[in-house]
Design an enzyme around this catalytic site. Structure first.
Site, short mmCIF file in Angstrom:
data_model
loop_
_atom_site.label_atom_id
_atom_site.label_comp_id
_atom_site.label_asym_id
_atom_site.label_seq_id
_atom_site.Cartn_x
_atom_site.Cartn_y
_atom_site.Cartn_z
N ALA A 1 0.86 -1.19 0.00
CA ALA A 1 0.00 0.00 0.00
C ALA A 1 0.89 1.24 0.00
O ALA A 1 2.04 1.19 0.48
CB ALA A 1 -0.88 -0.01 1.25
N GLY B 1 0.58 -5.12 0.91
CA GLY B 1 -0.59 -5.21 0.04
C GLY B 1 -0.25 -5.83 -1.32
O GLY B 1 -1.13 -6.39 -1.97
N GLU C 1 -0.38 -9.47 -0.74
CA GLU C 1 -1.80 -9.81 -0.54
C GLU C 1 -2.56 -9.81 -1.86
O GLU C 1 -3.42 -10.66 -2.10
CB GLU C 1 -2.42 -8.83 0.46
N GLU D 1 4.50 -5.12 7.24
CA GLU D 1 3.72 -4.04 7.87
C GLU D 1 4.12 -3.83 9.32
O GLU D 1 3.98 -2.72 9.85
CB GLU D 1 2.22 -4.37 7.79
C1 HXC Z 1 5.04 4.41 -1.11
C2 HXC Z 1 6.98 3.46 -1.88
C3 HXC Z 1 6.62 2.21 -1.31
C4 HXC Z 1 5.36 2.12 -0.63
C5 HXC Z 1 8.53 1.99 -2.27
N1 HXC Z 1 8.17 3.27 -2.46
N2 HXC Z 1 7.61 1.32 -1.57
N3 HXC Z 1 6.20 4.54 -1.77
N4 HXC Z 1 4.62 3.23 -0.56
N5 HXC Z 1 4.90 0.97 -0.10
C6 HXC Z 1 8.90 4.32 -3.17
C7 HXC Z 1 10.08 4.86 -2.36
O1 HXC Z 1 9.63 5.82 -1.43
C8 HXC Z 1 10.94 5.43 -3.47
O2 HXC Z 1 10.43 6.67 -3.91
C9 HXC Z 1 10.74 4.47 -4.60
O3 HXC Z 1 9.51 3.80 -4.35
C10 HXC Z 1 11.84 3.42 -4.69
O4 HXC Z 1 11.94 2.78 -3.44
P1 HXC Z 1 13.33 2.63 -2.65
O5 HXC Z 1 13.00 2.37 -1.22
O6 HXC Z 1 14.24 3.77 -2.94
O7 HXC Z 1 13.91 1.32 -3.35
P2 HXC Z 1 14.86 0.21 -2.71
O8 HXC Z 1 15.94 0.87 -1.90
O9 HXC Z 1 15.25 -0.66 -3.85
O10 HXC Z 1 13.96 -0.60 -1.69
C11 HXC Z 1 12.86 -1.34 -2.17
C12 HXC Z 1 11.93 -1.77 -0.98
C13 HXC Z 1 11.54 -0.52 -0.17
C14 HXC Z 1 12.66 -2.78 -0.10
C15 HXC Z 1 10.73 -2.46 -1.61
O11 HXC Z 1 11.04 0.47 -1.07
C16 HXC Z 1 10.47 -0.80 0.87
O12 HXC Z 1 10.78 -1.33 1.94
N6 HXC Z 1 9.24 -0.37 0.59
C17 HXC Z 1 8.15 -0.46 1.54
C18 HXC Z 1 7.66 -1.87 1.66
C19 HXC Z 1 6.51 -2.00 2.68
O13 HXC Z 1 6.71 -1.67 3.85
N7 HXC Z 1 5.33 -2.44 2.23
C20 HXC Z 1 4.15 -2.53 3.09
C21 HXC Z 1 3.34 -1.28 3.00
S1 HXC Z 1 1.94 -1.36 4.10
P3 HXC Z 1 11.12 8.08 -3.51
O14 HXC Z 1 10.37 9.08 -4.33
O15 HXC Z 1 10.88 8.24 -2.05
O16 HXC Z 1 12.58 7.93 -3.87
C22 HXC Z 1 0.82 -2.29 3.34
C23 HXC Z 1 -0.47 -2.51 4.07
C24 HXC Z 1 -1.44 -3.33 3.28
O17 HXC Z 1 1.03 -2.77 2.27
C25 HXC Z 1 -2.82 -3.30 3.91
C26 HXC Z 1 -3.70 -2.26 3.36
C27 HXC Z 1 -5.07 -2.14 3.94
#
Ligand code: HXC
Length: 258
Positions: free
Chosen positions: A65, A109, A112, A132
């Site tokens: 998400a 997400g 999921e 998460e």
């Molecule tokens: C918003 C995101 C994002 C996310 C990545 N980006 N994941 N933006 N939401 N979930 C953005 C980063 O901010 C960045 O943009 C660009 O994508 C590239 O990501 P990087 O982090 O620079 O890349 P990298 O170093 O290769 O790392 C990749 C990664 C990391 C390991 C996937 O991005 C990461 O940990 N992302 C979050 C993963 C996560 O926590 N997912 C769960 C979300 S909660 P900018 O512009 O900042 O450079 C969820 C809840 C679901 O999903 C339930 C819903 C009801």
């Protein structure tokens, strides 16, 4: 229909929906989610389409998400907005098979969403996770339930509590994905699977999907009864006659969805 955050292509009975926010690793924001719900509903209603592929980019199926969009929301915003649910509902209503083609990250997400599909084929660079917990929340669109059903309690707890990622090899060993292929071959492999599905009788295809899904909703006895009744009912179709005649005549079946 022109979309901004996804790309939809329909070719020879297969609809491919590609998540397309590459700069954000396909993070699922509300705009993408509503476009995805619409595209799934349209593909299911399109008589030309017999199988759907859901995919992302080489680097990310979806990294979850959109954290930037979510971060300032309150309980009330989330509760009343319920902004993932229409997409979850749209995916659940799709009667045609959906294959998730996962390359790179399928996190939160994103994982999921892949698990909402009927099966997952992944590239050897795939990484699955429910991280998460690192954000002070938990999975919100099925992760605790679906991952547990796919891989069992121990591995699911491990993933949800530590937030670690699972690589493709572990995902296949654990039963999360049906196949792992070299990254460059992912779309060819998925397309071949989709083409194979598209050749079958749509009646038997939908029946098979419904029957397998019953396994997650009911007792074994009820599930077996459901399967038997549906199996019996397929003998009322022309496609059953054609399939069995074709076998005996040593030719390929020409199903007509009748
Ligand atoms: C918003 C995101 C994002 C996310 C990545 N980006 N994941 N933006 N939401 N979930 C953005 C980063 O901010 C960045 O943009 C660009 O994508 C590239 O990501 P990087 O982090 O620079 O890349 P990298 O170093 O290769 O790392 C990749 C990664 C990391 C390991 C996937 O991005 C990461 O940990 N992302 C979050 C993963 C996560 O926590 N997912 C769960 C979300 S909660 P900018 O512009 O900042 O450079 C969820 C809840 C679901 O999903 C339930 C819903 C009801």
């Amino acid at each position: 229909m022109a979309y901004e955050t996804i790309i939809v292509e329909v070719e020879d009975h297969v609809a491919t929906i590609t998540l397309n926010r590459p700069d954000a690793l396909n993070a699922l924001n509300s705009h993408l989610l509503s476009e995805l719900a619409q595209a799934l509903t349209e593909a299911d209603a399109n008589d030309k389409v017999r199988c759907i592929i859901l995919t992302g980019s080489a680097k990310a199926f979806a990294a979850g998400a959109d954290i930037k969009e979510m971060s300032e929301k309150s309980f009330v915003d989330m509760f009343l907005g319920d902004f993932f649910q229409p997409t979850v509902d749209a995916a659940a209503k799709v009667r045609k098979p959906i294959i998730a083609a996962v390359s790179g990250y399928a996190l939160g997400g994103g994982c999921e969403l892949a698990m909402m599909c009927d099966f997952i084929i992944c590239a050897d660079n795939a990484k699955f996770g429910q991280p998460e917990i690192n954000l002070g929340v938990i999975a919100g669109i099925g992760g605790t339930q679906r991952l547990t059903r796919y891989v069992g309690k121990s591995k699911s707890m491990d993933m949800h509590l530590t937030g670690r990622f699972m690589d493709a090899e572990e995902a296949e060993r654990a039963g999360l994905v049906s196949r792992v292929v070299p990254a460059k071959q992912l779309m060819d492999e998925v397309r071949t699977a989709a083409d194979k599905i598209a050749e079958k009788s749509m009646i038997a295809t939908i029946a098979a999907k419904q029957a397998v899904n019953r396994a997650y909703e009911t007792t074994l006895t009820e599930g077996l009864l459901f399967e038997r009744r549906v199996f019996h009912s397929l003998f009322g179709t022309e496609d059953q006659k054609e399939g069995m005649a074709a076998f005996q005549e040593k030719r390929s079946a020409q199903f007509r969805d009748r």
